[in-house]
Design a protein around this motif. Structure first.
Motif, mmCIF file in Angstrom:
data_model
loop_
_atom_site.group_PDB
_atom_site.id
_atom_site.type_symbol
_atom_site.label_atom_id
_atom_site.label_comp_id
_atom_site.label_asym_id
_atom_site.label_seq_id
_atom_site.Cartn_x
_atom_site.Cartn_y
_atom_site.Cartn_z
ATOM 1 N N GLY A 253 -36.140 7.502 -113.047
ATOM 2 C CA GLY A 253 -37.510 7.617 -113.514
ATOM 3 C C GLY A 253 -38.531 7.880 -112.436
ATOM 4 N N LEU A 254 -38.091 8.079 -111.187
ATOM 5 C CA LEU A 254 -39.042 8.402 -110.124
ATOM 6 C C LEU A 254 -39.579 9.824 -110.302
ATOM 7 C CD1 LEU A 254 -37.309 6.915 -106.948
ATOM 8 C CD2 LEU A 254 -39.550 6.246 -107.855
ATOM 9 N N PRO A 255 -40.767 10.093 -109.762
ATOM 10 C CA PRO A 255 -41.286 11.466 -109.779
ATOM 11 C C PRO A 255 -40.519 12.325 -108.769
ATOM 12 C CG PRO A 255 -42.699 10.090 -108.448
ATOM 13 C CD PRO A 255 -41.676 9.170 -109.065
ATOM 14 N N PRO A 256 -40.746 13.628 -108.749
ATOM 15 C CA PRO A 256 -40.127 14.480 -107.718
ATOM 16 C C PRO A 256 -40.493 14.003 -106.324
ATOM 17 C CG PRO A 256 -41.103 15.820 -109.451
ATOM 18 C CD PRO A 256 -41.542 14.408 -109.715
ATOM 19 N N LEU A 257 -39.534 14.091 -105.417
ATOM 20 C CA LEU A 257 -39.715 13.624 -104.048
ATOM 21 C C LEU A 257 -39.325 14.718 -103.057
ATOM 22 C CD1 LEU A 257 -38.043 10.082 -104.299
ATOM 23 C CD2 LEU A 257 -40.482 10.590 -104.444
ATOM 24 N N LEU A 258 -40.019 14.757 -101.934
ATOM 25 C CA LEU A 258 -39.629 15.579 -100.796
ATOM 26 C C LEU A 258 -39.305 14.662 -99.638
ATOM 27 C CD1 LEU A 258 -39.258 18.218 -99.238
ATOM 28 C CD2 LEU A 258 -41.727 18.209 -98.783
ATOM 29 N N LEU A 259 -38.075 14.755 -99.122
ATOM 30 C CA LEU A 259 -37.624 13.960 -97.981
ATOM 31 C C LEU A 259 -37.548 14.875 -96.772
ATOM 32 C CD1 LEU A 259 -36.632 12.463 -100.577
ATOM 33 C CD2 LEU A 259 -34.642 11.726 -99.264
ATOM 34 N N LEU A 260 -38.213 14.488 -95.679
ATOM 35 C CA LEU A 260 -38.163 15.234 -94.428
ATOM 36 C C LEU A 260 -37.604 14.301 -93.367
ATOM 37 C CD1 LEU A 260 -41.240 15.960 -95.853
ATOM 38 C CD2 LEU A 260 -40.803 17.908 -94.356
ATOM 39 N N ALA A 261 -36.388 14.585 -92.912
ATOM 40 C CA ALA A 261 -35.691 13.719 -91.973
ATOM 41 C C ALA A 261 -35.628 14.366 -90.593
ATOM 42 C CB ALA A 261 -34.277 13.417 -92.470
ATOM 43 N N ALA A 262 -35.570 13.537 -89.557
ATOM 44 C CA ALA A 262 -35.382 14.002 -88.187
ATOM 45 C C ALA A 262 -33.901 13.954 -87.853
ATOM 46 C CB ALA A 262 -36.178 13.141 -87.218
ATOM 47 N N GLY A 263 -33.368 15.049 -87.335
ATOM 48 C CA GLY A 263 -31.947 15.094 -87.037
ATOM 49 C C GLY A 263 -31.528 14.194 -85.904
ATOM 50 N N LEU A 264 -32.427 13.948 -84.942
ATOM 51 C CA LEU A 264 -32.115 13.144 -83.761
ATOM 52 C C LEU A 264 -32.810 11.790 -83.869
ATOM 53 C CD1 LEU A 264 -32.525 15.949 -81.068
ATOM 54 C CD2 LEU A 264 -30.475 15.274 -82.324
ATOM 55 N N ASP A 265 -32.440 11.040 -84.891
ATOM 56 C CA ASP A 265 -33.167 9.830 -85.265
ATOM 57 C C ASP A 265 -32.173 8.808 -85.796
ATOM 58 O OD1 ASP A 265 -34.954 7.939 -86.252
ATOM 59 O OD2 ASP A 265 -35.782 9.240 -87.813
ATOM 60 N N CYS A 266 -32.271 7.593 -85.310
ATOM 61 C CA CYS A 266 -31.372 6.554 -85.819
ATOM 62 C C CYS A 266 -31.624 6.276 -87.301
ATOM 63 C CB CYS A 266 -31.483 5.279 -84.991
ATOM 64 S SG CYS A 266 -33.107 4.481 -84.974
ATOM 65 N N LEU A 267 -32.766 6.682 -87.839
ATOM 66 C CA LEU A 267 -33.050 6.503 -89.266
ATOM 67 C C LEU A 267 -32.661 7.718 -90.109
ATOM 68 C CD1 LEU A 267 -36.507 4.677 -89.396
ATOM 69 C CD2 LEU A 267 -34.214 3.718 -89.578
ATOM 70 N N ARG A 268 -32.051 8.711 -89.508
ATOM 71 C CA ARG A 268 -31.695 9.912 -90.274
ATOM 72 C C ARG A 268 -30.918 9.575 -91.534
ATOM 73 N NH1 ARG A 268 -26.893 13.257 -87.944
ATOM 74 N NH2 ARG A 268 -25.914 11.379 -88.819
ATOM 75 N N ASP A 269 -29.938 8.687 -91.425
ATOM 76 C CA ASP A 269 -29.064 8.416 -92.569
ATOM 77 C C ASP A 269 -29.752 7.639 -93.673
ATOM 78 O OD1 ASP A 269 -27.225 9.764 -91.102
ATOM 79 O OD2 ASP A 269 -25.809 8.107 -90.890
ATOM 80 N N ASP A 270 -30.871 6.980 -93.384
ATOM 81 C CA ASP A 270 -31.648 6.371 -94.467
ATOM 82 C C ASP A 270 -32.074 7.448 -95.465
ATOM 83 O OD1 ASP A 270 -31.527 4.159 -92.650
ATOM 84 O OD2 ASP A 270 -33.344 3.355 -93.550
ATOM 85 N N SER A 271 -32.529 8.592 -94.949
ATOM 86 C CA SER A 271 -32.936 9.690 -95.831
ATOM 87 C C SER A 271 -31.733 10.335 -96.506
ATOM 88 C CB SER A 271 -33.723 10.736 -95.037
ATOM 89 O OG SER A 271 -34.960 10.226 -94.601
ATOM 90 N N LEU A 272 -30.632 10.491 -95.781
ATOM 91 C CA LEU A 272 -29.443 11.110 -96.379
ATOM 92 C C LEU A 272 -28.882 10.233 -97.493
ATOM 93 C CD1 LEU A 272 -27.550 12.529 -93.269
ATOM 94 C CD2 LEU A 272 -29.368 13.571 -94.643
ATOM 95 N N ARG A 273 -28.856 8.945 -97.277
ATOM 96 C CA ARG A 273 -28.354 8.033 -98.312
ATOM 97 C C ARG A 273 -29.294 7.996 -99.510
ATOM 98 N NH1 ARG A 273 -27.799 2.686 -95.081
ATOM 99 N NH2 ARG A 273 -26.892 1.843 -97.005
ATOM 100 N N LEU A 274 -30.593 8.048 -99.240
ATOM 101 C CA LEU A 274 -31.542 8.096 -100.342
ATOM 102 C C LEU A 274 -31.328 9.364 -101.165
ATOM 103 C CD1 LEU A 274 -33.985 7.037 -101.899
ATOM 104 C CD2 LEU A 274 -35.460 8.168 -100.208
ATOM 105 N N ALA A 275 -31.106 10.483 -100.499
ATOM 106 C CA ALA A 275 -30.870 11.732 -101.221
ATOM 107 C C ALA A 275 -29.642 11.621 -102.121
ATOM 108 C CB ALA A 275 -30.701 12.884 -100.229
ATOM 109 N N GLU A 276 -28.581 11.009 -101.632
ATOM 110 C CA GLU A 276 -27.372 10.825 -102.452
ATOM 111 C C GLU A 276 -27.679 9.997 -103.691
ATOM 112 O OE1 GLU A 276 -24.565 9.047 -99.868
ATOM 113 O OE2 GLU A 276 -24.100 10.904 -98.779
ATOM 114 N N ARG A 277 -28.455 8.925 -103.516
ATOM 115 C CA ARG A 277 -28.769 8.057 -104.647
ATOM 116 C C ARG A 277 -29.725 8.727 -105.626
ATOM 117 N NH1 ARG A 277 -30.460 2.886 -104.978
ATOM 118 N NH2 ARG A 277 -29.396 3.174 -106.957
#
Length: 335
Positions: A253-277
Motif C-alpha cells: 500500500g505504499l506510494p511509488p518510491l524512487l531509491l537512489l543508492a551509493a555503490g561505495l557505501d556500507c548502507l548500499r544493501d539497505d536500499s537493495l533489500r528494500l527494493a526486493e521487499r
C-alpha cells in the motif's frame, strides 16, 4: 594478498569525488566523526564542511516557519521555487540525513534549493530533534507531525496539501519511509510519492556492503553506523519496531518510491533489500545505484557531476508524480 574486490572498488571511485576530498582536506575541513570527537565538535565540523559544499546555491526564496510539534515547537524551512503557475504548489517534505545525530537543514541547503528549483515543488525541510538528546520515537513523531502540518495548514502558505511527496537521505530516508508507512492509516494525510537517498532502513551490520565498504575508505563506517543507531535507540540491541527500522514493516500500500543508492557505501544493501521487499509487496518503485559514488553524494552536487545528475533525476521524479501526473488527472503507476 590484497582483496581484489577492494582493488576493484577503489578503481571505481569517481575521480571528481577524490578531487573534492583532497580539496576539503587542503582547506582543513575535517570529517565530522563523532567517534573521534565530542558530539558538539562533530556537529560543528559538519556545519563548516557544508558551508563549502553549499557554495553557489540557487538564490530562491526560503523562510523559516514554527509549527506545532508533538512535544513542542517544530522548526520548518520553506523553499519556494519560481513559478508562473496559478494556485498552490505541490510539496516535497524533506528530512535531512546525519545518523539522527549530526547535520541540519542548513547543511542540506544547496540540495534543498536544487530539489525545489528542478522539481517545481515547494520543499518543506524539517529540523527534527537530534539524538542522543532526543531518542526514538521522537524523530518519527516529529516527522509525522510535519506531514500533518503541511496537509492542514499548508494552504495558508501557498501549499497544496493534496499533493505531498516525502523525501530524505540516510537517516532522513528512514524518516521519510516511516512517514509514508504511517500515512496509510485512515485519517492521515495522503503521500503521493517517496524519494529515498541511500537510506538507513534496518539495524543490521552484517550485509555484504557493510563487509565490503564499512572500513571507512569512502567515508561512512560500520562503526559509526553502530554508534548512530545506539544514540537513536538508546541501547545497542536490534529493534523490531518498524517505525525505527522500516525495512521490517509490511510495505503493501505504499506510494511509488524512487531509491537512489551509493555503490561505495556500507548502507548500499539497505536500499537493495528494500527494493526486493517492495517488489514482493507489489509497490511501484525504481532503483538507481550510482556505482562510483559514496554515501552523502547528494551533498556533492557543486563539484561532482554524477551527484548533480542524480539530484536532477530525483527532482524530475518529484515533478512527474506531483505535477505532470496530476495535470493528466491520474497517478503514474511506476516511480
Amino acid at each position: 594478498m590484497p582483496d581484489t574486490n577492494q582493488l576493484f572498488a577503489l578503481d571505481r571511485l569517481d575521480p571528481q569525488v577524490t578531487a573534492l576530498h583532497e580539496r576539503m582536506g587542503a582547506l582543513g575541513l575535517a570529517s565530522a566523526d563523532p567517534l573521534t570527537m565530542p558530539i558538539a565538535q562533530a556537529r560543528a565540523a559538519a556545519e563548516r564542511a557544508h558551508v563549502f559544499l553549499n557554495q553557489n546555491a540557487p538564490p530562491i526564496p526560503a523562510r523559516d516557519i514554527v509549527a506545532e510539534g508533538p512535544v513542542g515547537p517544530l522548526q520548518l524551512r520553506l523553499y519556494r521555487p519560481p513559478t508562473t503557475q496559478d494556485g498552490p504548489l505541490p510539496v516535497l517534505l524533506y528530512f535531512h540525513g546525519g545518523g539522527f545525530a549530526v547535520n541540519s537543514v542548513d547543511t542540506h541547503d544547496r540540495l534543498l534549493r536544487l530539489l525545489a528549483l528542478r522539481s517545481g515543488a515547494a520543499v518543506v525541510a524539517v529540523a527534527y530533534g537530534k539524538a542522543p538528546e532526543h531518542r526514538f520515537p521522537h524523530q518519527h513523531d516529529e516527522a509525522l507531525a510535519a506531514l500533518r502540518w503541511v496537509a492542514r495548514h499548508g494552504a495558508s502558505h501557498g501549499l497544496d496539501g493534496e499533493r505531498i511527496a516525502v523525501g530524505g537521505d540516510s537517516a532522513g530516508a528512514n524518516l521519510a519511509l516511516g512517514v509514508a508507512l504511517a500515512a496509510r492509516a485512515p485519517g492521515e494525510p495522503r503521500v503521493s510519492f517517496g524519494l529515498l537517498f541511500y537510506g538507513m532502513f534496518a539495524h543490521d551490520f552484517h550485509t555484504v556492503s557493510h563487509r565490503r565498504f564499512g572500513d571507512g575508505r569512502y567515508g561512512l563506517t560500520t562503526a559509526r553506523m553502530r554508534w548512530y543507531w545506539d544514540q537513536y535507540l538508546g541501547h545497542a540491541e536490534p529493534t523490531r519496531d518498524p517505525r525505527a527500522a522500516p525495512l521490517l514493516a509490511d510495505l503493501k500500500g505504499l506510494p511509488p518510491l524512487l531509491l537512489l543508492a551509493a555503490g561505495l557505501d556500507c548502507l548500499r544493501d539497505d536500499s537493495l533489500r528494500l527494493a526486493e521487499r517492495l517488489a514482493a509487496s507489489d509497490v511501484p518503485f525504481a532503483l538507481s545505484v550510482y556505482e562510483s559514488l559514496p554515501h552523502s553524494f547528494a551533498s556533492m552536487t557543486r563539484l561532482v557531476e554524477a551527484a548533480d545528475g542524480a539530484v536532477t533525476r530525483a527532482a524530475l521524479a518529484v515533478r512527474q508524480h506531483l505535477t505532470e501526473a496530476f495535470a493528466r488527472g491520474a497517478q503514474p503507476t511506476e516511480a
